[in-house]
Design an enzyme around this catalytic site. Structure first.
Site, PDB file in Angstrom:
ATOM      1  CD  GLU A 105      27.004  -1.765   8.689  1.00  0.00           C
ATOM      2  OE1 GLU A 105      27.427  -2.562   9.574  1.00  0.00           O
ATOM      3  OE2 GLU A 105      27.883  -1.275   7.900  1.00  0.00           O
ATOM      4  CB  SER A 133      -1.009   0.124   1.014  1.00  0.00           C
ATOM      5  OG  SER A 133      -0.274   0.050   2.358  1.00  0.00           O
ATOM      6  NE  ARG A 161      15.689 -11.712   2.504  1.00  0.00           N
ATOM      7  CZ  ARG A 161      16.103 -12.857   2.947  1.00  0.00           C
ATOM      8  NH1 ARG A 161      15.800 -13.657   3.627  1.00  0.00           N
ATOM      9  NH2 ARG A 161      17.485 -13.165   2.536  1.00  0.00           N
ATOM     10  CG  HIS A 164       9.778   1.717  11.942  1.00  0.00           C
ATOM     11  ND1 HIS A 164       9.622   0.434  11.950  1.00  0.00           N
ATOM     12  CD2 HIS A 164       9.397   2.249  13.378  1.00  0.00           C
ATOM     13  CE1 HIS A 164       9.535  -0.152  13.331  1.00  0.00           C
ATOM     14  NE2 HIS A 164       9.453   0.747  14.449  1.00  0.00           N
TER      15      HIS A 164
END
Length: 196
Positions: free
Chosen positions: A148, A18, A97, A115
């Site tokens: 990272e 979305s 991932r 996020h």
């Protein structure tokens, strides 16, 4: 590859996409500084691939399971596809991932993620339930550069969403998602403009 003068963006997804759809739609506006030229999924039957194709965007699956546990091999092919399509910026949109330092380094400053929390609060999963359990008055979403560390990169933009009495993780997630669909295209546009 016809030149439009727009920054060429790839969106990486694992599901329905979305946020990807919101980015594609925003990028198709004539005054947008970016266009989504490629959607890649690590899940071959991800629903977002059909959505992207339906919007006229190249949509490819690169099944991570073909590579076993060897992430670098999967990411090397992924990186080659990005390069082949002339991608300048990578936007993660529900891409489930963890990326290796190699890929993150290759795209440093040119890879962003959205996020569903007000980082640095609640990195990782179950953000809405965690915000409610903590008694927070507000939740929201964050667009950040990818580094990272998980959800640790420099923050580019945030949107705040009030936590209402009686909210569940599901009701809060729905309202935060609406905010994500507005925030992500705006933050991506700002990043593209800052690079010119």
């Amino acid at each position: 590859m016809p030149g439009t003068g727009k920054t060429r963006v790839a969106v990486l997804i694992s599901g329905t996409g979305s946020n990807m759809a919101a980015l594609i739609d925003a990028g198709q506006a004539p005054d947008s500084p970016f266009e989504v030229v490629l959607v890649l999924s690590n899940i071959p039957d991800a629903g977002g691939l059909a959505v992207a194709a339906g919007k006229g965007v190249a949509a490819l699956a690169l099944d991570h399971r073909r590579f076993g546990k060897y992430r670098p091999a999967h990411e090397a092919v992924l990186d080659a596809l990005l390069t082949r399509h002339g991608v300048q910026i990578v936007a993660l949109a529900g891409y489930m991932r963890l990326l290796t330092p190699w890929l993150v380094g290759r795209w440093a400053g040119r890879m962003l993620n959205i996020h569903p929390s007000l980082l640095p609060k609640y990195p990782g999963l179950d953000t809405h339930a965690r915000a409610i359990a903590a008694g927070d008055a507000e939740a929201g979403c964050t667009v950040h550069l990818v580094t990272e560390g998980v959800d640790e990169g420099p923050i580019l933009a945030q949107a705040r969403v009030p936590v209402r009495p009686g909210d569940t993780a599901q009701t809060l997630a729905r309202r935060v998602l609406v905010a994500e669909h507005a925030l992500y295209p705006a933050a991506l546009a700002d990043l593209c403009r800052s690079r010119t």
